[in-house]
Design a protein around this motif. Structure first.
Motif, PDB file in Angstrom:
ATOM      1  N   ASP A  69      42.827  97.143 115.411  1.00 27.65           N
ATOM      2  CA  ASP A  69      42.621  98.562 115.953  1.00 27.65           C
ATOM      3  C   ASP A  69      41.434  99.166 115.336  1.00 27.65           C
ATOM      4  O   ASP A  69      41.174  99.214 114.214  1.00 27.65           O
ATOM      5  N   GLU A  70      40.232  98.974 116.274  1.00 26.38           N
ATOM      6  CA  GLU A  70      39.039  99.358 115.847  1.00 26.38           C
ATOM      7  C   GLU A  70      38.903 100.797 115.350  1.00 26.38           C
ATOM      8  O   GLU A  70      37.838 101.309 114.535  1.00 26.38           O
ATOM      9  N   SER A  71      39.882 101.626 115.604  1.00 25.66           N
ATOM     10  CA  SER A  71      40.071 103.144 115.227  1.00 25.66           C
ATOM     11  C   SER A  71      40.176 103.487 113.777  1.00 25.66           C
ATOM     12  O   SER A  71      39.988 104.511 112.950  1.00 25.66           O
ATOM     13  N   LYS A  72      40.737 102.304 113.097  1.00 28.36           N
ATOM     14  CA  LYS A  72      41.269 102.515 111.653  1.00 28.36           C
ATOM     15  C   LYS A  72      39.949 102.561 110.864  1.00 28.36           C
ATOM     16  O   LYS A  72      38.990 101.892 111.149  1.00 28.36           O
ATOM     17  N   PHE A  73      40.337 103.168 109.828  1.00 28.29           N
ATOM     18  CA  PHE A  73      39.088 103.277 108.641  1.00 28.29           C
ATOM     19  C   PHE A  73      39.187 102.122 107.696  1.00 28.29           C
ATOM     20  O   PHE A  73      40.563 102.114 106.963  1.00 28.29           O
ATOM     21  N   VAL A  74      38.540 101.152 107.781  1.00 22.22           N
ATOM     22  CA  VAL A  74      38.694 100.098 106.739  1.00 22.22           C
ATOM     23  C   VAL A  74      38.005 100.083 105.623  1.00 22.22           C
ATOM     24  O   VAL A  74      36.889  99.981 105.484  1.00 22.22           O
ATOM     25  N   ILE A  75      38.672 100.226 104.511  1.00 28.71           N
ATOM     26  CA  ILE A  75      38.008 100.273 103.193  1.00 28.71           C
ATOM     27  C   ILE A  75      38.324  99.135 102.393  1.00 28.71           C
ATOM     28  O   ILE A  75      39.585  98.770 102.238  1.00 28.71           O
ATOM     29  N   SER A  76      37.453  98.639 101.741  1.00 28.45           N
ATOM     30  CA  SER A  76      37.599  97.347 100.917  1.00 28.45           C
ATOM     31  C   SER A  76      37.064  97.328  99.647  1.00 28.45           C
ATOM     32  O   SER A  76      36.251  98.131  99.098  1.00 28.45           O
ATOM     33  N   ALA A 107      33.787 101.106 104.840  1.00 28.41           N
ATOM     34  CA  ALA A 107      33.358 101.416 103.609  1.00 28.41           C
ATOM     35  C   ALA A 107      33.881 100.348 102.345  1.00 28.41           C
ATOM     36  O   ALA A 107      35.022  99.613 102.667  1.00 28.41           O
ATOM     37  N   VAL A 108      32.960 100.439 101.226  1.00 26.59           N
ATOM     38  CA  VAL A 108      33.433  99.569 100.089  1.00 26.59           C
ATOM     39  C   VAL A 108      33.618 100.476  98.785  1.00 26.59           C
ATOM     40  O   VAL A 108      32.864 101.383  98.884  1.00 26.59           O
ATOM     41  N   LEU A 109      34.542 100.296  98.379  1.00 26.99           N
ATOM     42  CA  LEU A 109      35.038 101.063  97.281  1.00 26.99           C
ATOM     43  C   LEU A 109      34.416 100.548  95.822  1.00 26.99           C
ATOM     44  O   LEU A 109      34.780  99.440  95.507  1.00 26.99           O
ATOM     45  N   GLY A 118      25.611  97.419 106.499  1.00 23.77           N
ATOM     46  CA  GLY A 118      25.923  98.623 107.320  1.00 23.77           C
ATOM     47  C   GLY A 118      27.213  99.122 106.830  1.00 23.77           C
ATOM     48  O   GLY A 118      28.119  99.824 107.638  1.00 23.77           O
ATOM     49  N   THR A 119      27.816  98.990 105.609  1.00 23.25           N
ATOM     50  CA  THR A 119      29.181  99.401 105.114  1.00 23.25           C
ATOM     51  C   THR A 119      28.681 100.407 104.151  1.00 23.25           C
ATOM     52  O   THR A 119      27.955 100.361 103.085  1.00 23.25           O
ATOM     53  N   VAL A 120      29.434 101.708 104.384  1.00 17.91           N
ATOM     54  CA  VAL A 120      29.097 102.689 103.462  1.00 17.91           C
ATOM     55  C   VAL A 120      29.679 102.689 101.881  1.00 17.91           C
ATOM     56  O   VAL A 120      31.153 102.503 101.874  1.00 17.91           O
ATOM     57  N   PRO A 121      28.999 102.524 100.966  1.00 17.64           N
ATOM     58  CA  PRO A 121      29.411 102.652  99.594  1.00 17.64           C
ATOM     59  C   PRO A 121      30.157 103.923  99.104  1.00 17.64           C
ATOM     60  O   PRO A 121      29.568 104.915  99.230  1.00 17.64           O
ATOM     61  N   ILE A 122      31.482 103.641  98.488  1.00 13.20           N
ATOM     62  CA  ILE A 122      32.021 105.002  97.842  1.00 13.20           C
ATOM     63  C   ILE A 122      32.068 104.631  96.353  1.00 13.20           C
ATOM     64  O   ILE A 122      32.651 103.581  95.985  1.00 13.20           O
ATOM     65  N   VAL A 123      31.261 105.242  95.623  1.00  9.82           N
ATOM     66  CA  VAL A 123      31.071 104.748  94.097  1.00  9.82           C
ATOM     67  C   VAL A 123      31.108 105.942  93.018  1.00  9.82           C
ATOM     68  O   VAL A 123      31.275 107.205  93.296  1.00  9.82           O
ATOM     69  N   ARG A 124      31.224 105.560  91.866  1.00  9.80           N
ATOM     70  CA  ARG A 124      31.408 106.408  90.735  1.00  9.80           C
ATOM     71  C   ARG A 124      30.052 106.507  90.351  1.00  9.80           C
ATOM     72  O   ARG A 124      29.333 105.613  90.185  1.00  9.80           O
ATOM     73  N   GLU A 125      29.620 107.838  89.878  1.00  6.64           N
ATOM     74  CA  GLU A 125      28.152 107.900  89.444  1.00  6.64           C
ATOM     75  C   GLU A 125      27.741 107.117  88.039  1.00  6.64           C
ATOM     76  O   GLU A 125      27.940 108.143  87.109  1.00  6.64           O
ATOM     77  N   THR A 136      44.368 104.139 107.984  1.00  4.04           N
ATOM     78  CA  THR A 136      43.594 103.481 107.129  1.00  4.04           C
ATOM     79  C   THR A 136      44.211 102.048 106.883  1.00  4.04           C
ATOM     80  O   THR A 136      45.178 101.787 106.785  1.00  4.04           O
ATOM     81  N   GLN A 137      43.166 101.152 106.712  1.00  2.00           N
ATOM     82  CA  GLN A 137      43.360  99.797 106.422  1.00  2.00           C
ATOM     83  C   GLN A 137      42.883  99.545 105.090  1.00  2.00           C
ATOM     84  O   GLN A 137      41.371  99.604 104.999  1.00  2.00           O
ATOM     85  N   PHE A 138      43.439  98.978 104.041  1.00  2.00           N
ATOM     86  CA  PHE A 138      42.861  98.614 102.783  1.00  2.00           C
ATOM     87  C   PHE A 138      42.860  97.167 102.478  1.00  2.00           C
ATOM     88  O   PHE A 138      43.798  96.369 102.371  1.00  2.00           O
ATOM     89  N   ILE A 139      41.758  96.801 102.116  1.00  2.00           N
ATOM     90  CA  ILE A 139      41.449  95.186 101.787  1.00  2.00           C
ATOM     91  C   ILE A 139      40.948  94.933 100.540  1.00  2.00           C
ATOM     92  O   ILE A 139      39.928  95.505 100.095  1.00  2.00           O
ATOM     93  N   VAL A 140      41.618  94.089  99.940  1.00  2.00           N
ATOM     94  CA  VAL A 140      41.116  93.603  98.462  1.00  2.00           C
ATOM     95  C   VAL A 140      40.769  92.121  98.518  1.00  2.00           C
ATOM     96  O   VAL A 140      41.580  91.451  99.253  1.00  2.00           O
TER      97      VAL A 140
END
Ligand code: ADP
Length: 483
Positions: free
Chosen positions: A295-302, A375-377, A396-403, A328-332
């Motif tokens: 499902d392309e509409s899911k937000f895939v975060i890894s 996104a990558v966490l 082209g994957t958006v990083p979500i990070v701690r500063e 959301t789909q969550f991948i590890v």
């Protein structure tokens, strides 16, 4: 021609457990070949793939005394050339015969004591006198110590300079003084609090930091952080004292190995112009590979990571129920501490269509996850540099990070008013901040897709290749040699 020798415990493409291997394998080939003859030496682990090992060339072997316990230990030297760089491998099956590079601490201490001494002993045998020995992490910590003690009066080593790069301050190689003294054969006077002694034990990393001519670490922010109590791992006093010989140089990534335009691991290749469509194709291929609903509409975060507390997984544990909503789909992908491996296995079992736990180490698979995720966490407790966010940006994957550390230096946060930034970040080590930041990212993804897509393109276009950092290392080499 300036001669540089890299000493490390891992190096791509031969052996890798983390970012250290990427740096040691990539930086040498990025240096100006007309000015630097840079070679690399690592152990000849039996777990290096046969396709390389079978082609290693035997150079020589000899027997070396090692400390008080062993008087003639085998040292074999193998050689291999790749991309114009000469790699040496220290051969000793007793130490490097295991099925992974590292084992229990006591054994590793002995292994890398042997390795450091063998490196020193090999140099005259291969007739390579480096101008600079560039040591990486605690496994190479005793090299500068040997240079200034047992090898001090040997004319071959006269004038050799050392640079020590800290890739991770947490790992230090600590054991009791009696054992390390007897294994290393180092004189008693180096085991004092101003040298190798550390809280009554001996500390191999500390030895490297005391004796190296110059210290670097892998980002500016981390260079500052390690001088504080919170991040200093007990060595902040020493690092502050050496502040004038310490700087941060951020890592790059290998733009050939991580190139979505040519990457054969992924379903559909792409660049900044074609990424939107291609990333959707990669997302669907990834979902299919993992058995998640396509499902392309899911937000895939890894998360692609060693699974240790350093990586901020306690925050993820706190927020995971709420991260995994219906959109959301969550991948590890990762291995490490059983408590985290089991956490993700448990979630995958409880939320089969939403969570995919892949407890393994697989380079090609990692590329497909980078390419197919939105996104990558990377919410690390501390992060000297971090490569995951850089690879993510390239794909082209958006990083979500701690500063913290290199995450702070490389991920400019999104600013919706100015239309700038390439990722999302939060400051405090706090699960609610993590969750809020992910929710904000989801808001932009679902409600402001044009802005999201523009951010993706800005990320792909940001240059995190080695070119500018390699120049900084060259400047440093010249500076150290000019002293
Ligand atoms: P560290 O060196 O602390 O492990 P970095 O972010 O500097 O972290 O480097 C991690 C590197 O290892 C990246 O190249 C990442 O893609 C890779 N990696 C981590 N875990 C895995 C895994 N399970 N499979 C494949 N690659 C992985």
């Amino acid at each position: 021609m300036k001669k540089i020798l890299f000493v490390a415990s891992e190096c791509v493409p031969f052996i890798k457990t983390g970012g250290l291997a990427d740096v040691v394998g990539t930086l040498p080939k990025m240096l100006d070949k007309n000015e630097y003859d840079c070679r690399v030496i690592i152990p000849n682990y039996r777990c290096i793939p046969d396709k390389f090992r079978n082609n290693f060339k035997y150079v020589h072997h000899f027997y070396m005394d090692m400390g008080e316990r062993f008087s003639s230990v085998h040292v074999g030297i193998m050689e291999y050339e790749l991309d114009g760089i000469t790699f040496y491998f220290v051969d000793n099956l007793f130490y490097f015969g295991g099925d992974k590079p590292y084992a229990d601490t006591r054994y590793d201490i002995e292994k890398f004591t042997y390795f450091a001494k063998a490196v020193m002993a090999i140099l005259p045998v291969i007739n390579f006198r480096p101008d600079i020995i560039h040591c990486h992490d605690w496994q190479a910590g005793l090299v500068p110590v040997y240079l200034h003690t047992l090898y001090r009066d040997n004319p071959f080593y006269r004038g050799v300079k050392t640079i020590f790069t800290i890739h991770n301050l947490r790992f230090q190689g600590i054991w009791d003084i009696k054992t390390i003294r007897s294994l290393s054969g180092l004189p008693g006077w180096v085991f004092t609090p101003d040298k190798l002694e550390f809280k009554k034990d001996a500390n191999m990393l500390k030895g490297g930091l005391v004796y190296a001519d110059y210290i670097t670490t892998v980002s500016d922010t981390y260079a500052g952080e390690i001088q504080t109590d919170y991040y200093g791992e007990g060595l902040n006093g020493l690092l502050s004292a050496r502040n004038q010989s310490l700087c941060g140089i951020v890592n790059g990534i290998d733009y050939d190995a991580y190139n979505p335009e040519t990457d054969t691991n992924i379903a559909k290749q792409y660049n900044s112009k074609t990424c939107k469509k291609a990333k959707t194709a990669n997302k669907k291929a990834l979902q299919q590979e993992l058995g998640l609903p396509q499902d392309e509409s899911k937000f895939v975060i890894s998360i692609i990571s060693r699974l240790t507390d350093q990586k901020g997984l306690d925050l993820v544990r706190y927020a995971l129920d709420r991260i995994c909503d219906d959109h959301t789909q969550f991948i590890v992908l990762g291995t490490g501490d059983p408590q985290y491996e089991n956490l993700f296995r448990d979630y995958a079992w409880r939320m089969p269509g939403k969570v995919s736990a892949n407890i393994c180490f697989n380079e090609g698979f990692a590329h497909r996850i980078y390419a197919g995720s939105d996104a990558v966490l990377v919410p690390s407790l501390f992060e000297p540099c971090g490569l995951t966010q850089l690879i993510a940006l390239r794909y082209g994957t958006v990083p979500i990070v701690r500063e913290t550390g290199g995450l702070k230096d490389t991920v400019q946060p999104y600013n919706e008013y100015e239309g700038t930034g390439i990722g999302f970040s939060f400051a405090n080590y706090n699960g609610d901040e993590l969750l809020n930041t992910i929710n904000y990212a989801k808001h932009i993804y679902f409600n402001c897709r044009k802005e999201w897509d523009q951010m993706v393109v800005r990320g792909i276009k940001t240059d995190y290749s080695w070119s500018s950092s390699a120049k900084k290392y060259q400047d440093l080499y010249n500076r150290v040699l000019g002293w």
